[in-house]
Design a protein around this motif. Structure first.
Motif, PDB file in Angstrom:
ATOM      1  N   PHE A   1       0.644  -5.966  -4.000  1.00  0.00           N
ATOM      2  CA  PHE A   1       2.009  -6.162  -3.518  1.00  0.00           C
ATOM      3  C   PHE A   1       2.157  -7.480  -2.751  1.00  0.00           C
ATOM      4  N   LEU A   2       1.132  -7.857  -2.009  1.00  0.00           N
ATOM      5  CA  LEU A   2       1.179  -9.105  -1.238  1.00  0.00           C
ATOM      6  C   LEU A   2       1.252 -10.311  -2.176  1.00  0.00           C
ATOM      7  N   ILE A   3       0.487 -10.261  -3.262  1.00  0.00           N
ATOM      8  CA  ILE A   3       0.529 -11.351  -4.248  1.00  0.00           C
ATOM      9  C   ILE A   3       1.906 -11.424  -4.906  1.00  0.00           C
ATOM     10  N   LEU A   4       2.472 -10.269  -5.255  1.00  0.00           N
ATOM     11  CA  LEU A   4       3.801 -10.242  -5.866  1.00  0.00           C
ATOM     12  C   LEU A   4       4.858 -10.794  -4.906  1.00  0.00           C
ATOM     13  N   LEU A   5       4.682 -10.541  -3.635  1.00  0.00           N
ATOM     14  CA  LEU A   5       5.592 -11.075  -2.625  1.00  0.00           C
ATOM     15  C   LEU A   5       5.550 -12.601  -2.625  1.00  0.00           C
ATOM     16  N   PHE A   6       4.354 -13.153  -2.718  1.00  0.00           N
ATOM     17  CA  PHE A   6       4.194 -14.614  -2.762  1.00  0.00           C
ATOM     18  C   PHE A   6       4.796 -15.191  -4.045  1.00  0.00           C
ATOM     19  N   VAL A   7       4.538 -14.531  -5.179  1.00  0.00           N
ATOM     20  CA  VAL A   7       5.042 -15.025  -6.461  1.00  0.00           C
ATOM     21  C   VAL A   7       6.567 -15.019  -6.484  1.00  0.00           C
ATOM     22  N   THR A   8       7.189 -13.991  -5.912  1.00  0.00           N
ATOM     23  CA  THR A   8       8.650 -13.935  -5.848  1.00  0.00           C
ATOM     24  C   THR A   8       9.202 -15.097  -5.031  1.00  0.00           C
TER      25      THR A   8
ATOM     26  N   LEU B   1      11.698   8.154   1.717  1.00  0.00           N
ATOM     27  CA  LEU B   1      12.882   7.327   1.950  1.00  0.00           C
ATOM     28  C   LEU B   1      12.510   5.845   1.975  1.00  0.00           C
ATOM     29  N   PHE B   2      11.414   5.522   2.662  1.00  0.00           N
ATOM     30  CA  PHE B   2      10.959   4.127   2.744  1.00  0.00           C
ATOM     31  C   PHE B   2      10.550   3.620   1.358  1.00  0.00           C
ATOM     32  N   LEU B   3       9.848   4.482   0.604  1.00  0.00           N
ATOM     33  CA  LEU B   3       9.412   4.115  -0.741  1.00  0.00           C
ATOM     34  C   LEU B   3      10.600   3.819  -1.646  1.00  0.00           C
ATOM     35  N   PHE B   4      11.570   4.733  -1.678  1.00  0.00           N
ATOM     36  CA  PHE B   4      12.690   4.569  -2.598  1.00  0.00           C
ATOM     37  C   PHE B   4      13.644   3.457  -2.160  1.00  0.00           C
ATOM     38  N   ALA B   5      13.758   3.225  -0.851  1.00  0.00           N
ATOM     39  CA  ALA B   5      14.594   2.118  -0.373  1.00  0.00           C
ATOM     40  C   ALA B   5      14.021   0.788  -0.848  1.00  0.00           C
ATOM     41  N   GLY B   6      12.707   0.628  -0.688  1.00  0.00           N
ATOM     42  CA  GLY B   6      12.072  -0.607  -1.156  1.00  0.00           C
ATOM     43  C   GLY B   6      12.110  -0.735  -2.662  1.00  0.00           C
ATOM     44  N   LEU B   7      11.844   0.383  -3.351  1.00  0.00           N
ATOM     45  CA  LEU B   7      11.796   0.382  -4.811  1.00  0.00           C
ATOM     46  C   LEU B   7      13.140  -0.021  -5.409  1.00  0.00           C
TER      47      LEU B   7
ATOM     48  N   MET C   1      13.179  -8.695  -0.349  1.00  0.00           N
ATOM     49  CA  MET C   1      13.241  -7.712   0.732  1.00  0.00           C
ATOM     50  C   MET C   1      12.595  -6.397   0.308  1.00  0.00           C
ATOM     51  N   GLY C   2      12.869  -5.962  -0.925  1.00  0.00           N
ATOM     52  CA  GLY C   2      12.281  -4.719  -1.418  1.00  0.00           C
ATOM     53  C   GLY C   2      10.770  -4.785  -1.526  1.00  0.00           C
ATOM     54  N   LEU C   3      10.260  -5.909  -2.034  1.00  0.00           N
ATOM     55  CA  LEU C   3       8.802  -6.074  -2.132  1.00  0.00           C
ATOM     56  C   LEU C   3       8.154  -6.116  -0.752  1.00  0.00           C
ATOM     57  N   THR C   4       8.859  -6.682   0.215  1.00  0.00           N
ATOM     58  CA  THR C   4       8.354  -6.700   1.590  1.00  0.00           C
ATOM     59  C   THR C   4       8.181  -5.278   2.117  1.00  0.00           C
ATOM     60  N   MET C   5       9.133  -4.400   1.802  1.00  0.00           N
ATOM     61  CA  MET C   5       9.052  -3.013   2.255  1.00  0.00           C
ATOM     62  C   MET C   5       7.872  -2.280   1.614  1.00  0.00           C
ATOM     63  N   LEU C   6       7.680  -2.456   0.293  1.00  0.00           N
ATOM     64  CA  LEU C   6       6.561  -1.782  -0.375  1.00  0.00           C
ATOM     65  C   LEU C   6       5.218  -2.314   0.113  1.00  0.00           C
ATOM     66  N   THR C   7       5.166  -3.615   0.371  1.00  0.00           N
ATOM     67  CA  THR C   7       3.925  -4.206   0.885  1.00  0.00           C
ATOM     68  C   THR C   7       3.588  -3.633   2.260  1.00  0.00           C
ATOM     69  N   TYR C   8       4.596  -3.544   3.111  1.00  0.00           N
ATOM     70  CA  TYR C   8       4.391  -2.991   4.453  1.00  0.00           C
ATOM     71  C   TYR C   8       3.940  -1.531   4.379  1.00  0.00           C
ATOM     72  N   GLN C   9       4.528  -0.767   3.464  1.00  0.00           N
ATOM     73  CA  GLN C   9       4.138   0.636   3.308  1.00  0.00           C
ATOM     74  C   GLN C   9       2.692   0.758   2.823  1.00  0.00           C
ATOM     75  N   ALA C  10       2.289  -0.135   1.894  1.00  0.00           N
ATOM     76  CA  ALA C  10       0.921  -0.084   1.373  1.00  0.00           C
ATOM     77  C   ALA C  10      -0.113  -0.411   2.447  1.00  0.00           C
ATOM     78  N   TYR C  11       0.291  -1.226   3.432  1.00  0.00           N
ATOM     79  CA  TYR C  11      -0.632  -1.603   4.508  1.00  0.00           C
ATOM     80  C   TYR C  11      -0.605  -0.619   5.684  1.00  0.00           C
ATOM     81  N   ASN C  12       0.409   0.243   5.719  1.00  0.00           N
ATOM     82  CA  ASN C  12       0.581   1.146   6.858  1.00  0.00           C
ATOM     83  C   ASN C  12       0.230   2.589   6.466  1.00  0.00           C
ATOM     84  N   PRO C  13      -0.896   3.122   6.929  1.00  0.00           N
ATOM     85  CA  PRO C  13      -1.299   4.496   6.570  1.00  0.00           C
ATOM     86  C   PRO C  13      -0.277   5.554   7.003  1.00  0.00           C
ATOM     87  N   ASN C  14       0.484   5.282   8.056  1.00  0.00           N
ATOM     88  CA  ASN C  14       1.472   6.255   8.539  1.00  0.00           C
ATOM     89  C   ASN C  14       2.622   6.444   7.557  1.00  0.00           C
TER      90      ASN C  14
END
Length: 525
Positions: free
Chosen positions: A208-215, A137-143, A109-122
């Motif tokens: 981050f996307l690759i790490l999500l797959f590996v997890t 907040l989004f960064l630290f929640a995922g981290l 779940m945490g890696l999903t959040m960081l991946t989404y943040q990396a893909y979202n410029p906002n």
């Protein structure tokens, strides 16, 4: 119940249906080897996060050099510290298998959040601006979701794999942990040689996307062996039993033991046990009819492990420098070979290769000498290997201080030192980590009461946690103290205007004192 009939620590292994495990069908090297495969993937994820996040925080999230370094050490420190809580849950309430899957899902779940943040410029800050409240907040929640999950996976995977083996075969258990550490190094090698170049070329979002797959793959691989595994059923809270033993011992400190039936059997039950005379005051707990000898031994064993645990913290404080300051050093050095720029993080592959080679040679040496009496060979003993590792870390910090001093001298003369000078400290720290961490995993599992193996394995990772936090504390403290005497060691905008060489020299002195303390406790164990 007579003390000798206590069930604490007895074998309680079942299959996935809850029936008594059949050694012909369940467990064994085949089941244990799944842990090695999963560890490669887990180590790849952990190592990749460890060596690349400091750049991600600095370059993409625009935190300062000191903040970025401390964020990484605090992240990993929290993850490993939480392993002790997951270990307690695993030993007390649910199996290690279940704990691993639950904690792995949290990390996913945490890696999903960081991946989404990396893909979202906002969700990323503008150039030269630090993250907004929502972005941070989004960064630290995922981290810290990743940190929470990582703690549970670290607490259970090694112990679960070792549970599949015959506990009476000490040589097999030792080999298991050697190859388990081999898997850790292999994952680290893949992170530095594969994932770092991918991140450099394709960016954080792809990484981050690759790490999500590996997890996801790691969780599926681990779960696929559920029918093969033996499961150690939890035996209730061991910490409750330890606290009970300590409280009763304190209450009975001044009470005569002459009339205690429980105390009378101590001489019989512990006559050949080394623990009889260690922490002898705890024998007073046997005056309580509800406390058995096994419970007292459990308490003595756990308390006896704590001084060894404490003296390994400073080694991990130094290893954390590879993930933070060493990366920033390399970024300021000459990394070009024939028009190719080497990622600083990839230099770590050299000590990893050395560690892998060492493990292979060590196992081959053991095989050649398996028919000889190895009981008197010091190097087979984890405490001895840990001692060598702690001695090496002092040497590595001494070398690192000299190299950083030379790098600063070259910078002041308008020159740039080659990044390959960092290999000396990388190799020494890598060997130190290999000898110490592998020895810790084997030592804490083998010496732990059977009812506390997840908790005691967690001590190895908790030592890493305390080392990372210690690094942050020492950076802050040295900065504060040096500021009072003129100039802060880390007050500059980068390491070219800081005094990392003096910080490394401080770590060298502290580690020499720590090594002497370790020798004292190791001899008394």
């Amino acid at each position: 119940m007579e003390p000798e009939l206590s069930t604490i620590g007895r074998d309680n292994y079942t299959d996935y249906k809850g029936k008594k495990a059949d050694q012909r069908k369940h467990g064994g090297v085949r089941a244990a080897s799944i842990a090695w495969v999963v560890e490669i993937m887990l180590s790849l994820i952990t190592s990749c996060n460890g060596v690349t996040l400091v750049d991600y925080f600095f370059k993409s999230m625009h935190y300062s050099v000191a903040e970025s370094s401390n964020m990484v050490t605090n992240f990993l420190g929290t993850a490993y510290l939480l392993s002790i809580i997951w270990g307690f849950i695993s030993d007390s309430y649910i199996t290690r298998f279940t704990t691993f899957l639950v904690s792995g899902t949290v990390q996913l779940m945490g890696l999903t959040m960081l991946t989404y943040q990396a893909y979202n410029p906002n969700l990323q800050p503008s150039e030269n601006k630090t993250p907004s409240y929502i972005q941070a907040l989004f960064l630290f929640a995922g981290l810290y979701a990743i940190a929470t999950g990582l703690g549970g996976m670290r607490a259970t995977l090694a112990a679960h794999g070792a549970d599949q083996l015959d506990q009476r075969n000490k040589s097999l258990i030792s080999s298991y942990f050697n190859w388990y550490f081999f898997s850790i190094c292999t994952g680290g090698l893949l992170a530095t040689c594969v994932m770092v170049p991918i991140e450099q070329k394709y960016g954080w979002s792809t990484s981050f996307l690759i790490l999500l797959f590996v997890t996801s793959l790691a969780l599926c691989t681990f779960a696929s062996g559920f029918a093969l595994y033996t499961y150690k059923r939890p035996s209730g809270s061991p910490l409750t039993r330890i606290i009970q033993t300590l409280v009763v011992s304190a209450k009975n400190m001044k009470v005569s033991t002459g009339g205690s039936v429980n105390h009378e059997v101590t001489e019989v039950l512990l006559a050949r046990e080394q623990s009889q005379h260690k922490f002898k005051f705890l024998n007073k707990a046997l005056m309580d009819q509800n406390i058995g000898v096994a419970q007292v031994k459990e308490t003595k064993t756990f308390i006896g492990l704590l001084p060894i645990f404490v003296t390994t913290i400073m080694m991990n404080c130094c290893v954390s420098q590879i993930l933070t300051f060493s990366v920033q050093q390399g970024n300021l050095m000459n990394r070009t070979i024939h028009n190719f720029t080497i990622p600083t993080q990839s230099i770590a592959f050299v000590p990893i290769i050395i560690s892998l080679t060492f493990i292979i040679l060590f196992e081959q040496f053991k095989k050649k000498n398996k028919h000889k009496d190895a009981s008197n060979t010091k190097f087979y003993k984890p405490l001895f290997r840990m001692g060598i590792g702690l001695a090496l870390v002092s040497t590595s910090m001494f070398v690192a201080s000299i190299i950083e001093s030379k790098r600063l001298e070259a910078f002041n003369n308008g020159k740039t030192l080659s990044v390959f000078w960092l290999l000396f400290q990388y190799i020494l720290l890598g060997l130190s980590d290999t000898l110490t961490l592998e020895g810790m995993l084997e030592f804490f599992y083998s010496e732990a009461p059977e009812s506390m193996r997840s908790i005691c394995i967690s001590l190895s990772w908790c030592s890493s946690s305390m080392g990372f936090f210690m690094s942050s504390v020492l950076v802050t403290l040295s900065n504060s103290v040096s500021g009072r005497f003129g100039k802060e060691w880390f007050g500059g905008k980068d390491l070219n205007h800081s005094r990392l060489d003096l910080f490394y020299a401080l770590l060298c002195v502290i580690n020499i004192l720590n090594f002497l303390l370790y020798v004292y406790f190791a001899k008394r164990y």
